[in-house]
Design an enzyme around this catalytic site. Sequence first.
Site, PDB file in Angstrom:
ATOM      1  N   ASP A 196       0.888  -1.272  -0.014  1.00 30.45           N
ATOM      2  CA  ASP A 196      -0.243   0.253   0.010  1.00 30.45           C
ATOM      3  C   ASP A 196       0.753   1.197  -0.141  1.00 30.45           C
ATOM      4  OD1 ASP A 196      -2.421   1.643   0.123  1.00 30.45           O
ATOM      5  OD2 ASP A 196      -3.253   0.237   1.471  1.00 30.45           O
ATOM      6  N   ASP A 241       3.309   2.326  -4.696  1.00 33.05           N
ATOM      7  CA  ASP A 241       2.536   3.355  -5.487  1.00 33.05           C
ATOM      8  C   ASP A 241       1.705   2.615  -6.789  1.00 33.05           C
ATOM      9  OD1 ASP A 241       0.918   5.201  -6.764  1.00 33.05           O
ATOM     10  OD2 ASP A 241       2.390   6.760  -6.400  1.00 33.05           O
ATOM     11  N   VAL A 242       0.769   2.125  -7.139  1.00 35.27           N
ATOM     12  CA  VAL A 242       0.505   1.619  -8.161  1.00 35.27           C
ATOM     13  C   VAL A 242       0.559   2.281  -9.499  1.00 35.27           C
ATOM     14  CG1 VAL A 242      -0.898  -0.430  -6.927  1.00 35.27           C
ATOM     15  CG2 VAL A 242      -2.069   1.672  -7.840  1.00 35.27           C
ATOM     16  N   ASN A 302      -6.083  -4.859  -5.819  1.00 30.33           N
ATOM     17  CA  ASN A 302      -7.159  -4.565  -4.784  1.00 30.33           C
ATOM     18  C   ASN A 302      -7.079  -3.085  -4.877  1.00 30.33           C
ATOM     19  OD1 ASN A 302      -9.301  -4.706  -2.871  1.00 30.33           O
ATOM     20  ND2 ASN A 302      -7.561  -4.150  -1.470  1.00 30.33           N
ATOM     21  N   TYR A 341     -15.319   6.048 -12.116  1.00 31.79           N
ATOM     22  CA  TYR A 341     -15.018   4.648 -11.520  1.00 31.79           C
ATOM     23  C   TYR A 341     -15.586   3.475 -12.372  1.00 31.79           C
ATOM     24  CZ  TYR A 341     -15.597   1.429  -7.569  1.00 31.79           C
ATOM     25  OH  TYR A 341     -15.482   0.221  -6.986  1.00 31.79           O
ATOM     26  N   LYS A 360     -13.664   0.383 -13.720  1.00 31.40           N
ATOM     27  CA  LYS A 360     -13.773  -0.947 -13.428  1.00 31.40           C
ATOM     28  C   LYS A 360     -14.204  -2.007 -14.599  1.00 31.40           C
ATOM     29  CE  LYS A 360     -12.722  -0.489  -8.956  1.00 31.40           C
ATOM     30  NZ  LYS A 360     -11.524  -1.453  -8.705  1.00 31.40           N
TER      31      LYS A 360
END
Length: 251
Positions: free
Chosen positions: A39, A65-66, A92, A158, A162
């Site tokens: 995370d 940090d994705v 996730n 969002y 997704k």
Amino acid sequence: MSDPGASPRVAVVTGATGTLGSAMIRQLAADGVRVVVADLDADRCRALAATIDPSGMRALGVRIDVTDEASVAEGIAEVVAWGGAVDVLVNNAGICEPSVPAWEMDLATWSRTLAIDLTGVFLCTRAVLPGMIARGWGRVVNISSIAGKEGKHNPAAYAAAKAGVIGLTKSVAFEAAPHGVLVNAITPGSIWSPGWAAMPEERRREYEVRHPVGRFGRAEEVAAMVSWLSSDACSFSTGAVFDISGGRAGW
């Protein structure tokens, strides 16, 4: 090909310090998997890992940090140095900005949401796939959302991100299947977290009744699905989208 059963597998969960992520970490640890808490907050990652295994042998906290290609590469390198490999990746990490109509959404909000919720999935997946393919075994579990199927009741950014995760899942699954790597997605509905308790009761109930079963989902229910998708028991499902929305997907 190395024997993946020779030692405990290593699972990386991004966004791991939140309600969903921490439930996944605990479930995978209970399954006997060595877990990596990934995370943004390194201290929180290390603290959660310490609750799993204070010795640091079976749990590791790593800052990732994705949205940052270099951070992802450095984080995965740290994991490999610790555990030898990444056998399971659970994508996730995600955010959902306050809901506004698309015509009122600013570009910064749109870009930030896609960077975390979609590009982050791509970057992390790309970082672990070569090792999985080389070993002939791997599991990638992407946390999408019911918003990716229905769109409504959610910010456009969002829902779009997704939905993109679902498309990415199916594409990468097709590419990776011949190499022993299975890639699947989960589409949760509203999952209970402390944030819901802070909402006015009327608003909370509005979300709750969107699920035909009449309640919020539980993080442990999602974690149980992650557990199966990360295991040898899941051997013929790839490119699939598993719904955990209390029947909402059928609306």
